[in-house]
Design a protein around this motif. Structure first.
Motif, mmCIF file in Angstrom:
data_model
loop_
_atom_site.group_PDB
_atom_site.id
_atom_site.type_symbol
_atom_site.label_atom_id
_atom_site.label_comp_id
_atom_site.label_asym_id
_atom_site.label_seq_id
_atom_site.Cartn_x
_atom_site.Cartn_y
_atom_site.Cartn_z
ATOM 1 N N PRO A 84 0.812 -1.230 0.000
ATOM 2 C CA PRO A 84 0.000 0.000 0.000
ATOM 3 C C PRO A 84 0.841 1.273 0.000
ATOM 4 O O PRO A 84 0.756 2.104 0.918
ATOM 5 C CB PRO A 84 -0.787 -0.139 1.298
ATOM 6 N N HIS A 85 1.649 1.470 -1.033
ATOM 7 C CA HIS A 85 2.562 2.612 -1.063
ATOM 8 C C HIS A 85 2.129 3.628 -2.116
ATOM 9 O O HIS A 85 1.776 3.271 -3.245
ATOM 10 C CB HIS A 85 3.984 2.146 -1.348
ATOM 11 N N LEU A 86 2.214 4.909 -1.736
ATOM 12 C CA LEU A 86 1.970 6.025 -2.638
ATOM 13 C C LEU A 86 2.990 7.119 -2.341
ATOM 14 O O LEU A 86 3.378 7.298 -1.172
ATOM 15 C CB LEU A 86 0.563 6.605 -2.435
ATOM 16 N N PRO A 87 3.416 7.888 -3.349
ATOM 17 C CA PRO A 87 4.263 9.039 -3.060
ATOM 18 C C PRO A 87 3.479 10.095 -2.274
ATOM 19 O O PRO A 87 2.304 10.340 -2.552
ATOM 20 C CB PRO A 87 4.650 9.558 -4.448
ATOM 21 N N SER A 88 4.115 10.702 -1.299
ATOM 22 C CA SER A 88 3.476 11.781 -0.558
ATOM 23 C C SER A 88 3.370 13.028 -1.432
ATOM 24 O O SER A 88 4.255 13.312 -2.247
ATOM 25 C CB SER A 88 4.279 12.100 0.701
ATOM 26 N N VAL A 89 2.294 13.789 -1.276
ATOM 27 C CA VAL A 89 2.129 15.046 -2.009
ATOM 28 C C VAL A 89 2.343 16.252 -1.089
ATOM 29 O O VAL A 89 1.990 17.376 -1.443
ATOM 30 C CB VAL A 89 0.733 15.123 -2.676
ATOM 31 N N THR A 90 2.931 16.024 0.079
ATOM 32 C CA THR A 90 3.114 17.127 1.030
ATOM 33 C C THR A 90 4.068 18.195 0.510
ATOM 34 O O THR A 90 3.971 19.359 0.916
ATOM 35 C CB THR A 90 3.634 16.597 2.376
ATOM 36 N N GLN A 91 5.006 17.820 -0.377
ATOM 37 C CA GLN A 91 5.907 18.818 -0.946
ATOM 38 C C GLN A 91 5.175 19.740 -1.913
ATOM 39 O O GLN A 91 5.608 20.881 -2.133
ATOM 40 C CB GLN A 91 7.071 18.123 -1.676
ATOM 41 N N VAL A 92 4.071 19.261 -2.464
ATOM 42 C CA VAL A 92 3.263 20.082 -3.376
ATOM 43 C C VAL A 92 2.165 20.809 -2.604
ATOM 44 O O VAL A 92 1.948 22.018 -2.784
ATOM 45 C CB VAL A 92 2.640 19.208 -4.480
ATOM 46 N N TYR A 93 1.474 20.063 -1.749
ATOM 47 C CA TYR A 93 0.383 20.622 -0.947
ATOM 48 C C TYR A 93 0.676 20.373 0.535
ATOM 49 O O TYR A 93 0.440 19.273 1.041
ATOM 50 C CB TYR A 93 -0.945 19.968 -1.319
ATOM 51 N N PRO A 94 1.196 21.354 1.266
ATOM 52 C CA PRO A 94 1.468 21.164 2.697
ATOM 53 C C PRO A 94 0.228 20.796 3.503
ATOM 54 O O PRO A 94 0.345 20.168 4.557
ATOM 55 C CB PRO A 94 2.019 22.532 3.133
ATOM 56 N N THR A 95 -0.956 21.153 3.024
ATOM 57 C CA THR A 95 -2.184 20.806 3.747
ATOM 58 C C THR A 95 -2.409 19.300 3.814
ATOM 59 O O THR A 95 -3.199 18.824 4.641
ATOM 60 C CB THR A 95 -3.413 21.447 3.070
ATOM 61 N N ALA A 96 -1.712 18.537 2.967
ATOM 62 C CA ALA A 96 -1.898 17.085 2.942
ATOM 63 C C ALA A 96 -1.167 16.387 4.084
ATOM 64 O O ALA A 96 -1.328 15.174 4.257
ATOM 65 C CB ALA A 96 -1.417 16.517 1.605
ATOM 66 N N ASP A 97 -0.385 17.116 4.863
ATOM 67 C CA ASP A 97 0.422 16.506 5.920
ATOM 68 C C ASP A 97 -0.419 15.673 6.879
ATOM 69 O O ASP A 97 -0.292 14.442 6.957
ATOM 70 C CB ASP A 97 1.165 17.613 6.682
ATOM 71 N N TRP A 98 -1.303 16.298 7.626
ATOM 72 C CA TRP A 98 -2.122 15.583 8.604
ATOM 73 C C TRP A 98 -3.147 14.681 7.920
ATOM 74 O O TRP A 98 -3.543 13.655 8.468
ATOM 75 C CB TRP A 98 -2.816 16.573 9.541
ATOM 76 N N GLN A 99 -3.588 15.062 6.721
ATOM 77 C CA GLN A 99 -4.576 14.230 6.018
ATOM 78 C C GLN A 99 -3.965 12.905 5.585
ATOM 79 O O GLN A 99 -4.614 11.857 5.665
ATOM 80 C CB GLN A 99 -5.119 15.001 4.815
ATOM 81 N N GLU A 100 -2.723 12.921 5.134
ATOM 82 C CA GLU A 100 -2.051 11.666 4.790
ATOM 83 C C GLU A 100 -1.793 10.836 6.040
ATOM 84 O O GLU A 100 -1.892 9.598 6.007
ATOM 85 C CB GLU A 100 -0.736 11.956 4.062
ATOM 86 N N ARG A 101 -1.482 11.482 7.141
ATOM 87 C CA ARG A 101 -1.283 10.747 8.397
ATOM 88 C C ARG A 101 -2.572 10.048 8.827
ATOM 89 O O ARG A 101 -2.550 8.901 9.288
ATOM 90 C CB ARG A 101 -0.814 11.694 9.497
ATOM 91 N N GLU A 102 -3.699 10.708 8.682
ATOM 92 C CA GLU A 102 -4.976 10.085 9.046
ATOM 93 C C GLU A 102 -5.298 8.922 8.122
ATOM 94 O O GLU A 102 -5.780 7.873 8.574
ATOM 95 C CB GLU A 102 -6.099 11.112 9.010
ATOM 96 N N THR A 103 -5.033 9.073 6.832
ATOM 97 C CA THR A 103 -5.278 7.985 5.886
ATOM 98 C C THR A 103 -4.368 6.796 6.182
ATOM 99 O O THR A 103 -4.791 5.637 6.095
ATOM 100 C CB THR A 103 -5.063 8.472 4.443
ATOM 101 N N TYR A 104 -3.134 7.083 6.559
ATOM 102 C CA TYR A 104 -2.229 6.006 6.979
ATOM 103 C C TYR A 104 -2.748 5.332 8.246
ATOM 104 O O TYR A 104 -2.770 4.101 8.352
ATOM 105 C CB TYR A 104 -0.828 6.577 7.223
ATOM 106 N N ASP A 105 -3.189 6.130 9.211
ATOM 107 C CA ASP A 105 -3.648 5.610 10.498
ATOM 108 C C ASP A 105 -4.881 4.727 10.336
ATOM 109 O O ASP A 105 -4.988 3.658 10.946
ATOM 110 C CB ASP A 105 -3.963 6.789 11.423
ATOM 111 N N MET A 106 -5.833 5.135 9.498
ATOM 112 C CA MET A 106 -7.101 4.425 9.382
ATOM 113 C C MET A 106 -7.074 3.308 8.336
ATOM 114 O O MET A 106 -7.755 2.288 8.490
ATOM 115 C CB MET A 106 -8.220 5.414 9.018
ATOM 116 N N PHE A 107 -6.287 3.477 7.251
ATOM 117 C CA PHE A 107 -6.319 2.513 6.147
ATOM 118 C C PHE A 107 -4.985 1.797 5.906
ATOM 119 O O PHE A 107 -4.931 0.851 5.130
ATOM 120 C CB PHE A 107 -6.746 3.205 4.848
ATOM 121 N N GLY A 108 -3.910 2.276 6.533
ATOM 122 C CA GLY A 108 -2.626 1.611 6.358
ATOM 123 C C GLY A 108 -1.923 1.940 5.060
ATOM 124 O O GLY A 108 -1.009 1.205 4.657
ATOM 125 N N VAL A 109 -2.294 3.022 4.381
ATOM 126 C CA VAL A 109 -1.594 3.434 3.166
ATOM 127 C C VAL A 109 -0.326 4.182 3.566
ATOM 128 O O VAL A 109 -0.382 5.139 4.344
ATOM 129 C CB VAL A 109 -2.484 4.333 2.280
#
Length: 245
Positions: A170-195
């Protein structure tokens, strides 16, 4: 007692009849599930998650939408195709459904596509308002989908990107370097879905404890729960009700 003058006397016999469909003898009885819906995580047939078989799930759109897409959607797709040289290799399919444009992206290219969507003058999707996960258990090998909602403040447009990965890788490149707002949102998606978002600056759990095992919003995650006591009754935890057993 006699009836009124001239009327025959009517007599009634009272018999006890057990209520039809009732299940007695339990202080916190749940209605039985029907064949059409077995409950949230064991659902079969219609997709009803209520347990009563009354809901109908709309069939998911899986095919490409034909051109013209209509209105601004054609402008967005044409601008991205011109701005991003890897368009044909990165876009798996384009779907217009319920007034929303969705670009399905090859997982390895999601950050590159976001970069083009943000920086090109004809696109200018400056804001990533949401990153979230979806688990389509039983659909195909790539059951875990991640959705990105982008907004162009300049042109007042919205677009939805979607990338799918397997539960095993379940790997995807992070988009935080493009959109800093994705920081906590990616963490939540990792926490709940394991991506796992490769390149994220601090990919740790954000809702669950750090030592928690499993990912609670995956469809095959056990319900668990604790019994709830009421005055004269007790509600069992979800995994002990109806077809969850």
């Amino acid at each position: 007692m006699d009836g009124r003058a001239g009327e025959p006397v009517r007599r009634y016999e009272v018999t006890e009849v057990e209520p039809v469909g009732a299940e007695l003898g339990a202080s916190a009885q749940q209605p039985p599930s029907s064949g059409a819906g077995r409950g949230m995580f064991g659902v079969q047939g219609t997709g009803d998650t209520s347990g009563f078989g009354g809901l109908q799930r709309r069939r998911a759109v899986e095919l490409d939408s034909p051109r013209p897409f209509g209105g601004e959607f054609d402008e967005v797709v044409d601008a991205l195709e011109e701005a991003y040289t890897g368009f044909n290799d990165a876009i798996e399919r384009i779907v217009v459904d319920r007034g929303e444009l969705t670009l399905h992206i090859v997982p390895e290219r999601i950050a590159e596509v976001c970069q083009a969507m943000r920086d090109d003058p004809a696109l200018r999707f400056e804001l990533c308002s949401s990153v979230s996960g979806v688990d389509y258990l039983g659909s195909d090998g790539r059951r875990l989908h991640v959705t990105y909602h982008l907004t162009s403040l300049t042109f007042r447009r919205r677009v939805r990107l979607e990338a799918a990965v397997t539960a095993e890788v379940p790997h995807l490149p992070s988009v935080t370097q493009v959109y800093p707002t994705a920081d906590w949102q990616e963490r939540e998606t990792y926490d709940m879905f394991g991506v796992v978002f490769d390149g994220h600056p601090n990919l740790t759990r954000i809702l669950m404890p750090d030592d928690w095992e499993g990912f609670p919003q995956r469809k095959d995650y056990p319900l668990g729960g604790v019994p709830v006591e009421y005055k004269g009754a007790e509600i069992p935890p979800p995994d002990q009700r109806r077809s969850y057993q």
